[in-house]
Design a protein around this motif. Structure first.
Motif, short mmCIF file in Angstrom:
data_model
loop_
_atom_site.label_atom_id
_atom_site.label_comp_id
_atom_site.label_asym_id
_atom_site.label_seq_id
_atom_site.Cartn_x
_atom_site.Cartn_y
_atom_site.Cartn_z
N ASN A 1 -9.28 8.51 5.42
CA ASN A 1 -9.76 7.26 4.83
C ASN A 1 -9.10 6.99 3.49
O ASN A 1 -8.62 5.88 3.21
CB ASN A 1 -11.29 7.31 4.64
CG ASN A 1 -12.05 6.86 5.88
OD1 ASN A 1 -11.54 6.11 6.70
ND2 ASN A 1 -13.28 7.33 6.01
N LEU A 2 -9.07 8.02 2.64
CA LEU A 2 -8.50 7.86 1.30
C LEU A 2 -6.99 7.60 1.38
O LEU A 2 -6.46 6.75 0.65
CB LEU A 2 -8.77 9.11 0.46
CG LEU A 2 -10.25 9.43 0.20
CD1 LEU A 2 -10.37 10.69 -0.65
CD2 LEU A 2 -10.97 8.26 -0.47
N LEU A 3 -6.30 8.33 2.24
CA LEU A 3 -4.86 8.14 2.39
C LEU A 3 -4.53 6.77 2.97
O LEU A 3 -3.58 6.11 2.55
CB LEU A 3 -4.28 9.24 3.27
CG LEU A 3 -3.97 10.56 2.57
CD1 LEU A 3 -3.73 11.66 3.59
CD2 LEU A 3 -2.74 10.40 1.67
N SER A 4 -5.33 6.33 3.94
CA SER A 4 -5.11 5.03 4.55
C SER A 4 -5.24 3.92 3.51
O SER A 4 -4.42 3.00 3.44
CB SER A 4 -6.11 4.80 5.69
OG SER A 4 -5.98 3.51 6.23
N ASN A 5 -6.27 4.02 2.65
CA ASN A 5 -6.43 3.03 1.58
C ASN A 5 -5.26 3.08 0.60
O ASN A 5 -4.75 2.04 0.17
CB ASN A 5 -7.74 3.28 0.83
CG ASN A 5 -8.95 2.75 1.58
OD1 ASN A 5 -8.82 1.95 2.51
ND2 ASN A 5 -10.12 3.20 1.19
N ALA A 6 -4.86 4.29 0.22
CA ALA A 6 -3.78 4.43 -0.75
C ALA A 6 -2.49 3.81 -0.24
O ALA A 6 -1.80 3.07 -0.96
CB ALA A 6 -3.57 5.91 -1.08
N VAL A 7 -2.14 4.08 1.01
CA VAL A 7 -0.92 3.52 1.58
C VAL A 7 -1.05 2.00 1.76
O VAL A 7 -0.11 1.24 1.49
CB VAL A 7 -0.60 4.21 2.92
CG1 VAL A 7 0.54 3.49 3.64
CG2 VAL A 7 -0.25 5.67 2.70
N LYS A 8 -2.23 1.55 2.19
CA LYS A 8 -2.43 0.12 2.44
C LYS A 8 -2.30 -0.71 1.16
O LYS A 8 -1.72 -1.80 1.19
CB LYS A 8 -3.82 -0.08 3.06
CG LYS A 8 -4.18 -1.52 3.34
CD LYS A 8 -5.42 -1.64 4.21
CE LYS A 8 -6.64 -1.08 3.55
NZ LYS A 8 -7.87 -1.28 4.34
N PHE A 9 -2.83 -0.18 0.05
CA PHE A 9 -2.86 -0.95 -1.19
C PHE A 9 -1.67 -0.64 -2.11
O PHE A 9 -1.66 -1.05 -3.27
CB PHE A 9 -4.16 -0.70 -1.94
CG PHE A 9 -5.37 -1.30 -1.26
CD1 PHE A 9 -5.53 -2.67 -1.19
CD2 PHE A 9 -6.32 -0.48 -0.68
CE1 PHE A 9 -6.63 -3.22 -0.55
CE2 PHE A 9 -7.43 -1.02 -0.04
CZ PHE A 9 -7.59 -2.40 0.02
N THR A 10 -0.69 0.11 -1.61
CA THR A 10 0.51 0.42 -2.40
C THR A 10 1.73 -0.18 -1.73
O THR A 10 2.12 0.26 -0.64
CB THR A 10 0.67 1.95 -2.54
OG1 THR A 10 -0.51 2.52 -3.12
CG2 THR A 10 1.86 2.29 -3.42
N ASP A 11 2.32 -1.16 -2.37
CA ASP A 11 3.49 -1.84 -1.80
C ASP A 11 4.79 -1.13 -2.15
O ASP A 11 5.77 -1.23 -1.42
CB ASP A 11 3.56 -3.29 -2.29
CG ASP A 11 2.46 -4.14 -1.68
OD1 ASP A 11 2.02 -3.82 -0.57
OD2 ASP A 11 2.05 -5.13 -2.32
N ARG A 12 4.80 -0.44 -3.28
CA ARG A 12 5.98 0.32 -3.69
C ARG A 12 5.54 1.41 -4.65
O ARG A 12 4.49 1.33 -5.27
CB ARG A 12 7.02 -0.58 -4.35
CG ARG A 12 6.58 -1.25 -5.63
CD ARG A 12 7.67 -2.15 -6.20
NE ARG A 12 7.96 -3.26 -5.31
CZ ARG A 12 9.06 -3.35 -4.56
NH1 ARG A 12 9.98 -2.41 -4.60
NH2 ARG A 12 9.25 -4.39 -3.78
#
Length: 256
Positions: free
Chosen positions: A148-159
């Motif tokens: 869950n935490l990793l999915s959010n981090a990747v989703k909300f990080t564009d670069r």
């Protein structure tokens, strides 16, 4: 006498509220289960047609099936979150207290998330600070929290980067998920662990999600005797920290 009547009324009101919560949780659990069965069939059959070497699909049919599969998968994830929340509310989600080595589990979660990065200019990495102590946790639920935490981090990080770090602290082990994403505004931070709450991005980008992931993750971390906290700055990034209690014995197959 008046105080006794007030206390009796409060007791009846609490009992009625508890019954209503049980009915709600039972209803959500039942409906989620009933909906998951046909959804799995839709996802499975559309995937079978897309992956079959003998099916000669037109571009239009292939696009329709891909939309069907991705939409079904998204809805299934939402139903799984609702079902997990209903189980937690009803006290029906069991947690094991196994002694586990967190490093292989964290590495596996990072590897699972790599395809989600796709073509984005984001570096996903894992760092361990020395020898990390075994922790007492439910491996399935801990994996769910970290994904869950990793999915959010990747989703909300564009670069930029998403870094997962593991280290010891005084009471056990700490796992941090740090990103250089959009961050969370101060007025949003007080609501971040509320159910169905989604971060306002200030733009029109559709990030999606159910708004249940962080609420579930914190409740699961606490049920395992740990805690989930965070710090964040808008337009700088966020760091979510999972703290887990140290295991009293070594994991099976690992010498003390």
């Amino acid at each position: 006498q008046e105080q006794s009547l007030t206390l009796e009324e409060l007791r009846h009101a609490n009992e009625a509220l508890a019954r209503a919560m049980r009915v709600k949780s039972d209803f959500l659990a039942t409906m989620s289960h009933e909906l998951r069965t046909p959804l799995n069939a839709v996802i499975g059959l559309s995937g079978f047609l897309l992956d079959s070497p003998t099916e000669r699909l037109s571009p239009r049919a292939r696009q329709a099936l891909e939309t069907m599969r991705s939409s079904g998968t998204h809805l299934l994830l939402l139903l799984n979150d609702i079902l997990d929340m209903a189980r937690l509310d009803a006290g029906r989600m069991g947690f094991t207290g196994e002694a586990i080595d967190p490093i292989p589990l964290v590495r596996g979660c990072v590897a699972t998330m790599l395809p989600l990065v796709g073509d984005k200019p984001v570096e996903l990495s894992f760092e361990a600070d020395g020898l990390v102590s075994p922790v007492r946790a439910d491996p399935q639920r801990l994996r769910q929290v970290l994904l869950n935490l990793l999915s959010n981090a990747v989703k909300f990080t564009d670069r930029g980067r998403v870094v997962v770090r593991a280290r010891n602290d005084a009471d056990g082990a700490v796992i941090e998920v740090e990103d250089t994403g959009i961050g969370i505004a101060p007025d949003e931070q007080v609501h971040i662990f509320e159910e169905f709450h989604q971060v306002k991005t200030g733009d029109a980008r559709p990030y999606g999600g159910t708004g249940l992931g962080l609420a579930l993750s914190r409740r699961m971390a606490r049920a395992m005797g740990g805690e989930l906290t965070f710090r964040s700055e808008r337009d700088v990034g966020s760091t979510f920290t999972v703290r887990l209690p140290r295991a009293e014995q070594a994991p099976a197959g690992v010498s003390a």
